[in-house]
Design an enzyme around this catalytic site. Structure first.
Site, PDB file in Angstrom:
ATOM      1  N   GLY A 158       0.850  -1.191   0.000  1.00 14.98           N
ATOM      2  CA  GLY A 158       0.000   0.000   0.000  1.00 14.98           C
ATOM      3  C   GLY A 158       0.883   1.236   0.000  1.00 14.98           C
ATOM      4  O   GLY A 158       1.994   1.221  -0.538  1.00 14.98           O
ATOM      5  N   ARG A 159       0.380   2.292   0.628  1.00 10.29           N
ATOM      6  CA  ARG A 159       1.130   3.558   0.648  1.00 10.29           C
ATOM      7  C   ARG A 159       2.508   3.366   1.280  1.00 10.29           C
ATOM      8  O   ARG A 159       3.526   3.811   0.743  1.00 10.29           O
ATOM      9  CB  ARG A 159       0.332   4.618   1.432  1.00 10.29           C
ATOM     10  CG  ARG A 159      -0.909   5.113   0.726  1.00 10.29           C
ATOM     11  CD  ARG A 159      -1.747   5.959   1.660  1.00 10.29           C
ATOM     12  NE  ARG A 159      -2.321   5.134   2.714  1.00 10.29           N
ATOM     13  CZ  ARG A 159      -3.618   4.832   2.823  1.00 10.29           C
ATOM     14  NH1 ARG A 159      -4.481   5.332   1.967  1.00 10.29           N
ATOM     15  NH2 ARG A 159      -4.059   4.059   3.792  1.00 10.29           N
ATOM     16  N   ILE A 160       2.550   2.691   2.436  1.00  8.96           N
ATOM     17  CA  ILE A 160       3.822   2.571   3.155  1.00  8.96           C
ATOM     18  C   ILE A 160       4.716   1.521   2.493  1.00  8.96           C
ATOM     19  O   ILE A 160       5.914   1.746   2.294  1.00  8.96           O
ATOM     20  CB  ILE A 160       3.580   2.281   4.652  1.00  8.96           C
ATOM     21  CG1 ILE A 160       2.865   3.493   5.278  1.00  8.96           C
ATOM     22  CG2 ILE A 160       4.887   2.004   5.381  1.00  8.96           C
ATOM     23  CD1 ILE A 160       2.283   3.255   6.652  1.00  8.96           C
ATOM     24  N   SER A 239       3.915  -2.716  11.242  1.00  8.00           N
ATOM     25  CA  SER A 239       2.491  -2.590  10.887  1.00  8.00           C
ATOM     26  C   SER A 239       1.669  -2.587  12.177  1.00  8.00           C
ATOM     27  O   SER A 239       1.506  -1.532  12.793  1.00  8.00           O
ATOM     28  CB  SER A 239       2.072  -3.696   9.915  1.00  8.00           C
ATOM     29  OG  SER A 239       2.206  -4.981  10.487  1.00  8.00           O
ATOM     30  N   ARG A 240       1.189  -3.738  12.596  1.00 11.26           N
ATOM     31  CA  ARG A 240       0.519  -3.873  13.894  1.00 11.26           C
ATOM     32  C   ARG A 240       1.002  -5.173  14.516  1.00 11.26           C
ATOM     33  O   ARG A 240       1.199  -6.182  13.810  1.00 11.26           O
ATOM     34  CB  ARG A 240      -1.002  -3.934  13.722  1.00 11.26           C
ATOM     35  CG  ARG A 240      -1.663  -2.594  13.408  1.00 11.26           C
ATOM     36  CD  ARG A 240      -1.698  -1.647  14.609  1.00 11.26           C
ATOM     37  NE  ARG A 240      -2.359  -0.395  14.317  1.00 11.26           N
ATOM     38  CZ  ARG A 240      -1.732   0.737  13.948  1.00 11.26           C
ATOM     39  NH1 ARG A 240      -0.422   0.776  13.844  1.00 11.26           N
ATOM     40  NH2 ARG A 240      -2.422   1.831  13.714  1.00 11.26           N
ATOM     41  N   GLU A 269       0.852  -4.524  23.451  1.00 12.38           N
ATOM     42  CA  GLU A 269       1.655  -3.363  23.879  1.00 12.38           C
ATOM     43  C   GLU A 269       1.098  -2.775  25.175  1.00 12.38           C
ATOM     44  O   GLU A 269      -0.114  -2.689  25.331  1.00 12.38           O
ATOM     45  CB  GLU A 269       1.639  -2.303  22.765  1.00 12.38           C
ATOM     46  CG  GLU A 269       2.303  -2.797  21.503  1.00 12.38           C
ATOM     47  CD  GLU A 269       2.193  -1.836  20.324  1.00 12.38           C
ATOM     48  OE1 GLU A 269       1.702  -0.700  20.518  1.00 12.38           O
ATOM     49  OE2 GLU A 269       2.578  -2.219  19.216  1.00 12.38           O
ATOM     50  N   HIS A 287       6.979   1.403  19.260  1.00 18.22           N
ATOM     51  CA  HIS A 287       5.924   1.901  18.358  1.00 18.22           C
ATOM     52  C   HIS A 287       6.138   3.389  18.011  1.00 18.22           C
ATOM     53  O   HIS A 287       5.300   4.236  18.336  1.00 18.22           O
ATOM     54  CB  HIS A 287       4.542   1.676  19.001  1.00 18.22           C
ATOM     55  CG  HIS A 287       3.439   1.595  17.989  1.00 18.22           C
ATOM     56  ND1 HIS A 287       2.313   0.829  18.148  1.00 18.22           N
ATOM     57  CD2 HIS A 287       3.292   2.211  16.779  1.00 18.22           C
ATOM     58  CE1 HIS A 287       1.521   0.972  17.104  1.00 18.22           C
ATOM     59  NE2 HIS A 287       2.095   1.813  16.252  1.00 18.22           N
ATOM     60  N   ILE A 288       7.264   3.661  17.352  1.00 11.39           N
ATOM     61  CA  ILE A 288       7.632   5.061  17.090  1.00 11.39           C
ATOM     62  C   ILE A 288       7.770   5.354  15.601  1.00 11.39           C
ATOM     63  O   ILE A 288       8.398   6.346  15.212  1.00 11.39           O
ATOM     64  CB  ILE A 288       8.960   5.427  17.815  1.00 11.39           C
ATOM     65  CG1 ILE A 288      10.081   4.426  17.453  1.00 11.39           C
ATOM     66  CG2 ILE A 288       8.755   5.494  19.319  1.00 11.39           C
ATOM     67  CD1 ILE A 288      11.459   4.816  17.967  1.00 11.39           C
TER      68      ILE A 288
END
Ligand code: NAD
Length: 329
Positions: A158-160, A239-240, A269, A287-288
């Site tokens: 996708g975009r990333i 991602s997640r 998390e 998660h930065i």
């Protein structure tokens, strides 16, 4: 008494966003530097017309009902929106938005940072020097992996994912990808190959995950997938967390089933799977991926802009449940 609409922001975000909202609405911000509990979220949203939420805020039917029928929009301060129950919001006529596009560069740069740091053992070597273990240059110390001209596997173009490919191109990486929607123009531009998941796992020297968290992508990488990867391969996840079975990953890293991993996100998390933090062949950051000033301001601008539009009866720029707009049109 004021007739101004009321907006709640669930955690401190850049002041520019808050000021922009305050020019139009009454705005209250949770200034405690912690995520709200579910009960607090329900209580703070009561009577609001709009809210800015974070990926740590679960927004489901119960939370929306607690807010009340006047709630028009919930704007997530993130591109991922797996914390939303989209169907529940659509049924209640609540507009949901996210912040796509403005964090692609930051997230893709961070992905490459994790990839390079893992391949060249940067975190481990940094600790080694700080602990006073360094005795001087040695030919066989901290030998890592080559990145240039190796095969980069991208799950979710996708975009990333696409932006990561652009950056990896500078390292002459050979790009393969897997996505439910192949992109022939991208393939032509990058000499990339669309492959099925099995091929992606088998051929990637570096496998980077950029799929959204959906029921179909939960544990997209589990024990079987890790077994299918090369023993010299590196897994990168920005991602997640639940896209990877973290317990299986610890086992694969421990047993040498894969060479290493670079992780920005985790299944539960801020907790880590048992044993993960003790492993040397994993780079762990909290998660930065989108944490740059310009990115965070741009994310706020989109969220605030969407709220201003919706509370003034217009369509938002980045709606994740467009059905709701048709329903209320
Ligand atoms: N770590 C962070 O701080 C951070 C920052 C930004 C985004 N993210 C995560 O990155 C994700 C991707 O963001 P994006 O803006 O590139 O999203 P996007 O929607 O542009 O791209 C996702 C891609 O995944 C593909 N996809 C969906 N299901 C798939 C499946 N089962 N198998 C293969 N491909 C599949 C889609 O077709 C799409 O091309 C977000 O959903 C978010 O969770 C994390």
């Amino acid at each position: 008494m004021t007739n101004r609409k009321s907006v709640y922001v669930t955690r401190a975000i850049p002041v520019e966003t808050i000021e922009e909202l305050r020019a139009h609405f009454d705005v209250e911000v949770n200034n405690d530097d912690r995520a709200l509990s579910r009960a607090e979220l329900q209580e703070r949203l009561r009577g609001r017309d709009a809210a800015i939420t974070l990926l740590t805020d679960t927004v489901d039917g119960e939370v929306l009902d607690a807010a009340g029928p006047q709630l028009r929009i919930v704007a997530n301060y993130a591109v991922g929106f797996n914390n939303f129950d989209v169907a529940a919001a659509t049924r209640r006529g609540v507009v949901l938005t996210n912040t796509p596009g403005v964090l692609d560069d930051a997230t893709a740069t961070h992905t490459m940072t994790l990839l390079l740091a893992t391949a060249r053992r940067i975190a481990e070597a940094d600790t080694f020097v700080r602990q006073g273990c360094w005795q001087g240059w040695a030919p066989m110390t901290f030998v890592g992996l080559d990145v240039d001209r190796r095969t980069l596997g991208i799950a979710g173009l996708g975009r990333i994912g696409r932006n990561v490919a652009k950056k990896a191109h500078a390292f002459d990486m050979n790009i393969i990808y897997s996505d439910v929607r192949p992109d022939r123009a991208f393939e032509a531009a990058f000499g990339a190959r669309h492959v099925d998941k099995d091929t992606l796992l088998r051929e990637a020297d570096f496998l980077t995950l950029h799929v959204p968290l959906l029921p179909e992508t939960h544990h997209y990488i589990g024990a079987a997938e890790l077994r299918a990867m090369k023993t010299t391969a590196v897994l990168i996840n920005a991602s997640r967390g639940p896209v990877v079975d973290e317990v299986a990953l610890v086992e694969a890293l421990r047993s040498g089933e894969i060479w290493g991993a670079g992780l920005d996100v985790f299944e539960d998390e801020p907790k880590l799977a048992p044993g993960l933090a003790e492993l040397r062949n994993v780079v762990i950051v909290p998660h930065i991926a989108s944490a740059t000033p310009a990115t965070r301001i741009a994310m706020g601008r989109i969220a605030a802009g969407n709220i201003i539009k919706v509370l003034n009866g217009r369509a938002p720029e980045t709606c994740v449940n467009p059905d709701v707009l048709r329903k209320t049109a």
